[in-house]
Design a protein around this motif. Structure first.
Motif, PDB file in Angstrom:
ATOM      1  N   THR A  33       4.122  -1.691  -4.588  1.00 65.87           N
ATOM      2  CA  THR A  33       5.423  -1.972  -4.753  1.00 65.87           C
ATOM      3  C   THR A  33       6.487  -1.911  -3.582  1.00 65.87           C
ATOM      4  N   LYS A  34       5.776  -1.019  -2.563  1.00 64.14           N
ATOM      5  CA  LYS A  34       6.678  -0.654  -1.461  1.00 64.14           C
ATOM      6  C   LYS A  34       6.218  -1.118  -0.055  1.00 64.14           C
ATOM      7  N   GLU A  35       4.870  -1.437   0.088  1.00 66.74           N
ATOM      8  CA  GLU A  35       4.096  -1.682   1.354  1.00 66.74           C
ATOM      9  C   GLU A  35       2.930  -2.589   1.389  1.00 66.74           C
ATOM     10  N   LEU A  36       3.024  -3.260   2.515  1.00 64.13           N
ATOM     11  CA  LEU A  36       1.746  -3.868   2.778  1.00 64.13           C
ATOM     12  C   LEU A  36       0.765  -3.233   3.694  1.00 64.13           C
ATOM     13  N   ARG A  37      -0.471  -3.019   3.429  1.00 65.31           N
ATOM     14  CA  ARG A  37      -1.397  -2.101   4.206  1.00 65.31           C
ATOM     15  C   ARG A  37      -2.313  -2.979   4.809  1.00 65.31           C
ATOM     16  N   TYR A  38      -2.936  -3.119   6.041  1.00 68.27           N
ATOM     17  CA  TYR A  38      -3.897  -3.743   6.347  1.00 68.27           C
ATOM     18  C   TYR A  38      -5.050  -3.087   6.966  1.00 68.27           C
ATOM     19  N   ILE A  59       3.299  -1.980   6.635  1.00 67.96           N
ATOM     20  CA  ILE A  59       4.448  -2.600   6.960  1.00 67.96           C
ATOM     21  C   ILE A  59       5.242  -2.348   5.542  1.00 67.96           C
ATOM     22  N   LEU A  60       6.492  -2.016   5.461  1.00 67.69           N
ATOM     23  CA  LEU A  60       7.316  -1.848   4.317  1.00 67.69           C
ATOM     24  C   LEU A  60       7.802  -3.212   3.772  1.00 67.69           C
ATOM     25  N   ILE A  61       7.452  -3.548   2.686  1.00 64.21           N
ATOM     26  CA  ILE A  61       7.947  -4.534   2.024  1.00 64.21           C
ATOM     27  C   ILE A  61       9.330  -4.990   2.536  1.00 64.21           C
ATOM     28  N   GLU A  62      10.138  -4.298   2.296  1.00 58.28           N
ATOM     29  CA  GLU A  62      12.016  -4.163   2.427  1.00 58.28           C
ATOM     30  C   GLU A  62      11.917  -4.796   3.842  1.00 58.28           C
ATOM     31  N   ASP A  63      11.137  -4.610   4.810  1.00 60.70           N
ATOM     32  CA  ASP A  63      11.303  -4.878   6.375  1.00 60.70           C
ATOM     33  C   ASP A  63      10.781  -6.311   6.468  1.00 60.70           C
ATOM     34  N   ILE A  64       9.906  -6.955   5.453  1.00 59.33           N
ATOM     35  CA  ILE A  64       9.358  -8.433   5.967  1.00 59.33           C
ATOM     36  C   ILE A  64      10.498  -9.285   5.830  1.00 59.33           C
ATOM     37  N   LYS A  65      10.672 -10.251   6.927  1.00 59.37           N
ATOM     38  CA  LYS A  65      11.901 -11.045   6.992  1.00 59.37           C
ATOM     39  C   LYS A  65      11.228 -12.733   6.801  1.00 59.37           C
ATOM     40  N   GLU A  66      10.094 -12.882   7.381  1.00 63.64           N
ATOM     41  CA  GLU A  66       9.661 -14.157   7.469  1.00 63.64           C
ATOM     42  C   GLU A  66       8.126 -14.260   7.413  1.00 63.64           C
ATOM     43  N   ILE A  67       7.411 -15.241   6.747  1.00 63.22           N
ATOM     44  CA  ILE A  67       6.080 -15.617   6.672  1.00 63.22           C
ATOM     45  C   ILE A  67       5.915 -16.898   7.394  1.00 63.22           C
ATOM     46  N   ASP A 126      -6.762 -16.206   0.140  1.00 59.98           N
ATOM     47  CA  ASP A 126      -5.795 -17.545  -0.313  1.00 59.98           C
ATOM     48  C   ASP A 126      -4.420 -17.220   0.138  1.00 59.98           C
ATOM     49  N   ASN A 127      -3.970 -17.937   1.089  1.00 60.71           N
ATOM     50  CA  ASN A 127      -2.743 -17.529   1.547  1.00 60.71           C
ATOM     51  C   ASN A 127      -1.634 -17.772   0.377  1.00 60.71           C
ATOM     52  N   ASP A 128      -1.496 -18.841  -0.108  1.00 62.61           N
ATOM     53  CA  ASP A 128      -0.667 -19.155  -1.112  1.00 62.61           C
ATOM     54  C   ASP A 128      -0.576 -17.994  -2.351  1.00 62.61           C
ATOM     55  N   THR A 129      -1.624 -17.469  -2.796  1.00 62.69           N
ATOM     56  CA  THR A 129      -1.593 -16.403  -3.770  1.00 62.69           C
ATOM     57  C   THR A 129      -1.003 -15.233  -3.120  1.00 62.69           C
ATOM     58  N   PHE A 130      -1.317 -15.022  -1.883  1.00 64.78           N
ATOM     59  CA  PHE A 130      -1.008 -13.645  -1.054  1.00 64.78           C
ATOM     60  C   PHE A 130       0.694 -13.810  -1.221  1.00 64.78           C
ATOM     61  N   ILE A 131       1.105 -15.163  -0.694  1.00 65.81           N
ATOM     62  CA  ILE A 131       2.764 -15.196  -0.723  1.00 65.81           C
ATOM     63  C   ILE A 131       3.378 -15.071  -2.022  1.00 65.81           C
ATOM     64  N   LYS A 132       2.633 -15.670  -2.961  1.00 64.56           N
ATOM     65  CA  LYS A 132       3.216 -15.645  -4.353  1.00 64.56           C
ATOM     66  C   LYS A 132       3.153 -14.008  -4.754  1.00 64.56           C
ATOM     67  N   GLU A 133       2.326 -13.389  -4.591  1.00 64.42           N
ATOM     68  CA  GLU A 133       2.487 -11.894  -4.997  1.00 64.42           C
ATOM     69  C   GLU A 133       3.384 -11.242  -4.188  1.00 64.42           C
ATOM     70  N   LEU A 134       3.583 -11.662  -2.825  1.00 70.10           N
ATOM     71  CA  LEU A 134       4.714 -10.921  -1.927  1.00 70.10           C
ATOM     72  C   LEU A 134       5.891 -11.251  -2.642  1.00 70.10           C
ATOM     73  N   LEU A 135       6.247 -12.438  -2.697  1.00 68.73           N
ATOM     74  CA  LEU A 135       7.417 -12.852  -3.076  1.00 68.73           C
ATOM     75  C   LEU A 135       8.097 -12.191  -4.689  1.00 68.73           C
ATOM     76  N   LYS A 136       7.073 -11.865  -5.460  1.00 66.08           N
ATOM     77  CA  LYS A 136       7.238 -10.930  -6.568  1.00 66.08           C
ATOM     78  C   LYS A 136       7.962  -9.760  -5.975  1.00 66.08           C
ATOM     79  N   LEU A 137       7.400  -9.188  -5.009  1.00 60.67           N
ATOM     80  CA  LEU A 137       8.066  -7.999  -4.557  1.00 60.67           C
ATOM     81  C   LEU A 137       9.323  -8.131  -3.907  1.00 60.67           C
ATOM     82  N   LYS A 138       9.461  -9.275  -3.252  1.00 64.45           N
ATOM     83  CA  LYS A 138      10.799  -9.362  -2.529  1.00 64.45           C
ATOM     84  C   LYS A 138      11.145 -10.870  -2.156  1.00 64.45           C
TER      85      LYS A 138
END
Length: 143
Positions: free
Chosen positions: A68-73, A82-90, A125-137
């Motif tokens: 809910t708060k971060e993307l880890r790689y 990367i904190l989810i709140e800091d993501i500006k663009e994909i 899957d890029n689209d699934t990843f983006i979809k899940e990220l957009l649910k968070l922000k």
């Protein structure tokens, strides 16, 4: 809730890994065959083995997690948050040849965060990843 996404495996990346490992081992074994085992050939063999294990580690253990708060790689020994709140663009379906790339495929995602930072990843899957990220922000710009 934490979601894990594996990194897609690109044929080019597979060919590079197999090619590098094969070339290193062929050169080392042929040197030992031609010149006999020496202290130097043993050191070179150990270096080749270490590089091969690193490449295999990267190949099999590159993944991304969303909470809910971060993307880890994770990409072999490389790790980041990367904190989810800091993501500006994909930027999606693009390939980045230089820069920081904890990825194992082309046509992935460039994630821009903070003011000038970016990282290239290649989820399965890029689209699934983006979809899940957009649910968070929801206000992340997608290009």
């Amino acid at each position: 809730m934490v979601q894990t996404f594996k990194s897609r495996k690109d044929p080019l990346f597979i060919a590079i890994i197999v090619g590098v490992i094969s070339l290193m081992m062929i050169l080392t074994v042929s040197d030992i065959y031609l010149n006999g085992p020496t202290k130097e050939s043993g050191i070179v063999f150990l270096i080749d083995l270490a590089i091969s294990l690193l490449l295999i580690w990267i190949f099999f253990k590159t993944r991304y997690t969303l909470s809910t708060k971060e993307l880890r790689y994770f990409c072999g020994p490389l790790k980041g948050v990367i904190l989810i709140e800091d993501i500006k663009e994909i930027q999606k379906n693009t390939t980045k040849w230089i820069g920081y790339k904890p990825a194992t495929a082309r046509k992935g995602l460039v994630i821009r965060y903070n003011k000038y930072d970016e990282v290239y990843i290649s989820p399965d899957d890029n689209d699934t990843f983006i979809k899940e990220l957009l649910k968070l922000k929801a206000n992340i710009k997608i290009t």
